[in-house]
Design a protein around this motif. Structure first.
Motif, PDB file in Angstrom:
ATOM      1  N   LEU A  51       0.839  -1.184   0.000  1.00 44.94           N
ATOM      2  CA  LEU A  51       0.000   0.000   0.000  1.00 44.94           C
ATOM      3  C   LEU A  51       0.884   1.249   0.000  1.00 44.94           C
ATOM      4  O   LEU A  51       0.664   2.187  -0.770  1.00 44.94           O
ATOM      5  CB  LEU A  51      -0.935   0.007   1.211  1.00 44.94           C
ATOM      6  CG  LEU A  51      -1.833   1.240   1.355  1.00 44.94           C
ATOM      7  CD1 LEU A  51      -2.863   1.270   0.223  1.00 44.94           C
ATOM      8  CD2 LEU A  51      -2.535   1.228   2.705  1.00 44.94           C
ATOM      9  N   GLY A  52       1.892   1.262   0.864  1.00 43.47           N
ATOM     10  CA  GLY A  52       2.818   2.398   0.923  1.00 43.47           C
ATOM     11  C   GLY A  52       3.629   2.556  -0.360  1.00 43.47           C
ATOM     12  O   GLY A  52       3.799   3.664  -0.873  1.00 43.47           O
ATOM     13  N   ALA A  53       4.143   1.444  -0.884  1.00 45.61           N
ATOM     14  CA  ALA A  53       4.920   1.494  -2.121  1.00 45.61           C
ATOM     15  C   ALA A  53       4.056   1.994  -3.273  1.00 45.61           C
ATOM     16  O   ALA A  53       4.504   2.809  -4.095  1.00 45.61           O
ATOM     17  CB  ALA A  53       5.491   0.114  -2.437  1.00 45.61           C
ATOM     18  N   ASP A  54       2.823   1.548  -3.351  1.00 45.47           N
ATOM     19  CA  ASP A  54       1.907   1.979  -4.406  1.00 45.47           C
ATOM     20  C   ASP A  54       1.608   3.471  -4.286  1.00 45.47           C
ATOM     21  O   ASP A  54       1.612   4.197  -5.287  1.00 45.47           O
ATOM     22  CB  ASP A  54       0.624   1.159  -4.339  1.00 45.47           C
ATOM     23  CG  ASP A  54      -0.333   1.492  -5.465  1.00 45.47           C
ATOM     24  OD1 ASP A  54       0.099   1.467  -6.638  1.00 45.47           O
ATOM     25  OD2 ASP A  54      -1.515   1.762  -5.166  1.00 45.47           O
ATOM     26  N   ALA A  55       1.363   3.933  -3.080  1.00 49.08           N
ATOM     27  CA  ALA A  55       1.074   5.356  -2.873  1.00 49.08           C
ATOM     28  C   ALA A  55       2.284   6.210  -3.244  1.00 49.08           C
ATOM     29  O   ALA A  55       2.137   7.261  -3.881  1.00 49.08           O
ATOM     30  CB  ALA A  55       0.668   5.605  -1.420  1.00 49.08           C
ATOM     31  N   LEU A  56       3.474   5.756  -2.867  1.00 48.81           N
ATOM     32  CA  LEU A  56       4.695   6.494  -3.189  1.00 48.81           C
ATOM     33  C   LEU A  56       4.921   6.539  -4.702  1.00 48.81           C
ATOM     34  O   LEU A  56       5.225   7.600  -5.263  1.00 48.81           O
ATOM     35  CB  LEU A  56       5.900   5.853  -2.495  1.00 48.81           C
ATOM     36  CG  LEU A  56       7.247   6.534  -2.732  1.00 48.81           C
ATOM     37  CD1 LEU A  56       7.231   7.939  -2.160  1.00 48.81           C
ATOM     38  CD2 LEU A  56       8.358   5.709  -2.116  1.00 48.81           C
ATOM     39  N   LEU A  57       4.760   5.407  -5.368  1.00 51.37           N
ATOM     40  CA  LEU A  57       4.935   5.375  -6.817  1.00 51.37           C
ATOM     41  C   LEU A  57       3.888   6.236  -7.519  1.00 51.37           C
ATOM     42  O   LEU A  57       4.189   6.916  -8.508  1.00 51.37           O
ATOM     43  CB  LEU A  57       4.884   3.942  -7.331  1.00 51.37           C
ATOM     44  CG  LEU A  57       6.103   3.090  -6.992  1.00 51.37           C
ATOM     45  CD1 LEU A  57       5.856   1.645  -7.378  1.00 51.37           C
ATOM     46  CD2 LEU A  57       7.337   3.629  -7.676  1.00 51.37           C
ATOM     47  N   LYS A  58       2.662   6.231  -7.022  1.00 55.06           N
ATOM     48  CA  LYS A  58       1.615   7.068  -7.602  1.00 55.06           C
ATOM     49  C   LYS A  58       1.982   8.530  -7.454  1.00 55.06           C
ATOM     50  O   LYS A  58       1.824   9.327  -8.402  1.00 55.06           O
ATOM     51  CB  LYS A  58       0.273   6.789  -6.941  1.00 55.06           C
ATOM     52  CG  LYS A  58      -0.862   7.619  -7.515  1.00 55.06           C
ATOM     53  CD  LYS A  58      -2.149   7.418  -6.743  1.00 55.06           C
ATOM     54  CE  LYS A  58      -3.310   8.198  -7.282  1.00 55.06           C
ATOM     55  NZ  LYS A  58      -3.078   9.600  -7.541  1.00 55.06           N
ATOM     56  N   LEU A  59       2.487   8.914  -6.295  1.00 53.17           N
ATOM     57  CA  LEU A  59       2.891  10.299  -6.060  1.00 53.17           C
ATOM     58  C   LEU A  59       4.004  10.704  -7.024  1.00 53.17           C
ATOM     59  O   LEU A  59       3.955  11.776  -7.637  1.00 53.17           O
ATOM     60  CB  LEU A  59       3.356  10.464  -4.605  1.00 53.17           C
ATOM     61  CG  LEU A  59       3.832  11.852  -4.198  1.00 53.17           C
ATOM     62  CD1 LEU A  59       2.656  12.821  -4.214  1.00 53.17           C
ATOM     63  CD2 LEU A  59       4.475  11.803  -2.832  1.00 53.17           C
ATOM     64  N   VAL A  60       4.994   9.846  -7.195  1.00 56.00           N
ATOM     65  CA  VAL A  60       6.113  10.136  -8.095  1.00 56.00           C
ATOM     66  C   VAL A  60       5.625  10.264  -9.533  1.00 56.00           C
ATOM     67  O   VAL A  60       5.987  11.215 -10.244  1.00 56.00           O
ATOM     68  CB  VAL A  60       7.209   9.046  -7.974  1.00 56.00           C
ATOM     69  CG1 VAL A  60       8.249   9.188  -9.074  1.00 56.00           C
ATOM     70  CG2 VAL A  60       7.859   9.100  -6.601  1.00 56.00           C
ATOM     71  N   ASP A  73       2.568  10.944 -10.599  1.00 58.31           N
ATOM     72  CA  ASP A  73       1.722  12.127 -10.719  1.00 58.31           C
ATOM     73  C   ASP A  73       2.564  13.390 -10.826  1.00 58.31           C
ATOM     74  O   ASP A  73       2.259  14.283 -11.619  1.00 58.31           O
ATOM     75  CB  ASP A  73       0.766  12.239  -9.522  1.00 58.31           C
ATOM     76  CG  ASP A  73      -0.370  11.243  -9.594  1.00 58.31           C
ATOM     77  OD1 ASP A  73      -0.552  10.603 -10.650  1.00 58.31           O
ATOM     78  OD2 ASP A  73      -1.083  11.070  -8.563  1.00 58.31           O
ATOM     79  N   ARG A  74       3.633  13.490 -10.045  1.00 57.99           N
ATOM     80  CA  ARG A  74       4.510  14.657 -10.094  1.00 57.99           C
ATOM     81  C   ARG A  74       5.247  14.732 -11.429  1.00 57.99           C
ATOM     82  O   ARG A  74       5.404  15.796 -11.996  1.00 57.99           O
ATOM     83  CB  ARG A  74       5.529  14.626  -8.957  1.00 57.99           C
ATOM     84  CG  ARG A  74       4.935  14.707  -7.593  1.00 57.99           C
ATOM     85  CD  ARG A  74       4.955  16.118  -7.057  1.00 57.99           C
ATOM     86  NE  ARG A  74       4.234  16.155  -5.818  1.00 57.99           N
ATOM     87  CZ  ARG A  74       4.675  16.753  -4.747  1.00 57.99           C
ATOM     88  NH1 ARG A  74       5.836  17.341  -4.745  1.00 57.99           N
ATOM     89  NH2 ARG A  74       3.934  16.765  -3.659  1.00 57.99           N
ATOM     90  N   LEU A  75       5.709  13.577 -11.919  1.00 56.35           N
ATOM     91  CA  LEU A  75       6.436  13.568 -13.195  1.00 56.35           C
ATOM     92  C   LEU A  75       5.525  13.949 -14.354  1.00 56.35           C
ATOM     93  O   LEU A  75       5.963  14.621 -15.292  1.00 56.35           O
ATOM     94  CB  LEU A  75       7.053  12.187 -13.436  1.00 56.35           C
ATOM     95  CG  LEU A  75       8.273  11.831 -12.592  1.00 56.35           C
ATOM     96  CD1 LEU A  75       8.671  10.372 -12.855  1.00 56.35           C
ATOM     97  CD2 LEU A  75       9.433  12.760 -12.890  1.00 56.35           C
TER      98      LEU A  75
END
Length: 64
Positions: free
Chosen positions: A48-57, A59-61
């Protein structure tokens, strides 16, 4: 007839092997179950944390 004898021998061998199995006690089974549940929760939290972090990255990119 050879197939029938082989089938009978097979099931006898299965029964013999099943008698050699050492089944866990009720306590061991309970401890193992709790450990599996804890590991499932930990793995779920990690992904869950890894998915949220990757989504954030991502989305920013992409500027979303």
């Amino acid at each position: 007839m050879a197939k029938k004898e082989n089938l009978i021998t097979f099931f006898q061998d299965v029964r013999d092997e099943a008698e050699k199995v050492t089944w866990p006690s009720r306590r061991e089974l309970g401890i193992s179950t709790v450990m599996v549940v804890i590991m499932v929760i930990a793995a779920s939290a990690f992904f869950l944390g890894a998915d949220a972090l990757l989504k954030l990255v991502v989305d920013r990119l992409l500027g979303i």
